[in-house]
Design a protein around this motif. Structure first.
Motif, short mmCIF file in Angstrom:
data_model
loop_
_atom_site.label_atom_id
_atom_site.label_comp_id
_atom_site.label_asym_id
_atom_site.label_seq_id
_atom_site.Cartn_x
_atom_site.Cartn_y
_atom_site.Cartn_z
N UNK A 129 -36.17 56.36 -3.72
CA UNK A 129 -35.81 57.46 -4.62
C UNK A 129 -36.35 58.80 -4.12
N UNK A 130 -37.56 58.77 -3.52
CA UNK A 130 -38.10 60.02 -2.97
C UNK A 130 -37.25 60.53 -1.81
N UNK A 131 -36.84 59.62 -0.93
CA UNK A 131 -35.99 60.03 0.19
C UNK A 131 -34.59 60.39 -0.23
N UNK A 132 -34.14 59.83 -1.36
CA UNK A 132 -32.78 60.09 -1.83
C UNK A 132 -32.60 61.56 -2.21
N UNK A 133 -33.64 62.16 -2.76
CA UNK A 133 -33.54 63.58 -3.13
C UNK A 133 -33.30 64.45 -1.90
N UNK A 134 -34.07 64.22 -0.84
CA UNK A 134 -33.91 65.01 0.39
C UNK A 134 -32.54 64.77 1.01
N UNK A 135 -32.12 63.50 1.06
CA UNK A 135 -30.81 63.18 1.64
C UNK A 135 -29.68 63.85 0.87
N UNK A 136 -29.77 63.82 -0.46
CA UNK A 136 -28.71 64.40 -1.29
C UNK A 136 -28.64 65.91 -1.09
N UNK A 137 -29.77 66.59 -1.10
CA UNK A 137 -29.78 68.04 -0.92
C UNK A 137 -29.27 68.41 0.47
N UNK A 142 -29.07 71.54 -9.90
CA UNK A 142 -28.98 70.41 -10.84
C UNK A 142 -29.64 69.18 -10.25
N UNK A 143 -29.41 68.93 -8.96
CA UNK A 143 -29.99 67.75 -8.32
C UNK A 143 -31.51 67.84 -8.26
N UNK A 172 -31.43 66.35 -12.70
CA UNK A 172 -30.93 65.09 -12.12
C UNK A 172 -31.83 64.57 -11.00
N UNK A 173 -33.06 65.05 -10.94
CA UNK A 173 -33.98 64.62 -9.89
C UNK A 173 -34.15 63.10 -9.92
N UNK A 174 -33.89 62.41 -8.81
CA UNK A 174 -33.99 60.94 -8.80
C UNK A 174 -35.42 60.44 -9.01
N UNK A 188 -34.20 57.69 -15.75
CA UNK A 188 -32.96 57.88 -16.51
C UNK A 188 -32.03 58.94 -15.96
N UNK A 189 -32.09 59.22 -14.68
CA UNK A 189 -31.23 60.25 -14.09
C UNK A 189 -30.10 59.64 -13.26
N UNK A 190 -29.93 58.34 -13.33
CA UNK A 190 -28.90 57.70 -12.52
C UNK A 190 -27.51 58.20 -12.86
N UNK A 191 -27.19 58.24 -14.15
CA UNK A 191 -25.87 58.71 -14.58
C UNK A 191 -25.66 60.17 -14.20
#
Length: 343
Positions: free
Chosen positions: A85-93, A140-141, A145-147, A151-154
């Motif tokens: 989940x920590x890496x997902x934020x960087x990947x998404x941005x 927003x991410x 919506x920060x992973x 409860x931010x999956x949706x």
């Protein structure tokens, strides 16, 4: 007003405009700053891989893969899932920002190929729209919506879906903008092939965006997020890299003209000069439906007779035409525009 000699703003008192002076101190400082920091970054990257190969014996291809990226959810423990989940934020941005940058690079080239005000306003409007929705989705991410928050999956799924739809729409807009301009230019077959290849590259980016859309929709219906996210990542990598390829290819004018001259957009032929013969019809050189001016000159041919009316038997008629210069200028402007596509 001469555009070549008129400054953007009047120089201050005691200063003069110098349009072709060598690099000033700020420009030289920019080059030095880039060169030094780029060199240091390269050295540090080399040291990192030296450590990986020589010391730790562990090559970190992608840090997020160590936390379950690409694995099925049942093969990932809860501790690794927190790291995921920590890496997902960087990947998404990163994914949100990269397509925006590549499209801005492409639009900067498209902006130059047509000086029309409406065309350029359209290019700027598309660029602003891309920047606006990218900035909004990043905020927003990184916020609600920060992973890393529970409860931010949706919320993340909605961001991914919104980005996918807006990304497809902006891809289509970037491809469609130059088509009317290119259609009106005087292109040879080889030039059409070159531009067609560029548009094909742009179309492949859209295909990647569309191909990843079903997996975005699948995120809300599956619990195997680590595996589904990895599939999305594959399409995202291909999409971003194709965008970079397309943006770079639009700047390959010099390379293509030297090594692939048959595909060059620059005119390689020299204008042909028409040769007038006795059998050539005189009206062949008169422009059709133009404001070309013509005149007739009537005089007699005589053998040194001071009286031009005495003994005149042969009469010569001369026809001359003045071609409208504006028509020639417009034609050249069209040809110059073709060169700007791969500038």
């Amino acid at each position: 007003m001469d555009l070549d000699t008129t400054p953007g703003i009047p120089p201050p008192d005691g200063q003069e405009s110098h349009f072709h002076e060598p690099y000033n101190s700020l420009q030289i400082g920019t080059v030095i700053a880039f060169g030094i920091t780029y060199l240091i970054a390269t050295v540090f990257l080399a040291l990192r891989y030296f450590q990986a190969f020589k010391l730790t014996k562990k090559i970190e291809i992608d840090l997020i893969m160590n936390y379950g990226w690409g694995k099925h959810m049942w093969n990932v423990n809860l501790e690794d899932l927190m790291g995921f989940n920590k890496g997902l934020l960087i990947n998404t941005l990163t994914y949100l920002i990269c397509p925006c940058i590549t499209k801005m690079a492409i639009l900067s080239v498209l902006f130059q190929i047509n000086p029309a005000k409406i065309y350029r306003c359209l290019v700027v409007a598309v660029a602003l729209a891309i920047f606006a929705y990218t900035l909004t989705l990043c905020i927003i991410t990184g916020g609600p919506c920060n992973p890393l928050h529970a409860g931010t999956t949706a919320c993340l799924e909605n961001v991914a879906l919104s980005q996918a739809v807006l990304n497809i729409a902006s891809d289509l807009a970037v491809i469609a903008i130059p088509i009317p301009t290119i259609h009106r230019l005087h292109f040879s077959e080889k030039q059409k092939v070159t531009v067609g290849c560029l548009l094909t590259l742009g179309s492949s980016v859209v295909i990647c965006s569309i191909a990843r859309l079903p997996y975005v929709l699948l995120l809300g219906k599956t619990a195997d997020t680590t595996y589904t996210e990895a599939i999305l990542g594959v399409w995202s990598l291909v999409e971003v890299n194709l965008g970079i390829i397309c943006a770079c290819a639009m700047r390959f004018k010099r390379l293509i003209s030297i090594y692939l001259p048959r595909l060059s957009l620059s005119p390689s032929h020299t204008p042909r000069t028409a040769k007038l013969t006795e059998d050539t019809p005189m009206n062949r050189f008169q422009p059709k439906n133009t404001g070309g001016q013509h005149s007739y000159q009537l005089h007699s041919i005589h053998d040194g007779n001071p009286n031009p009316l005495a003994g005149t038997k042969d009469i010569s008629v001369h026809r001359s035409f003045k071609v409208d210069e504006e028509r020639t200028y417009l034609y050249r402007r069209d040809n110059d525009s073709t060169d700007k596509i791969l500038a």
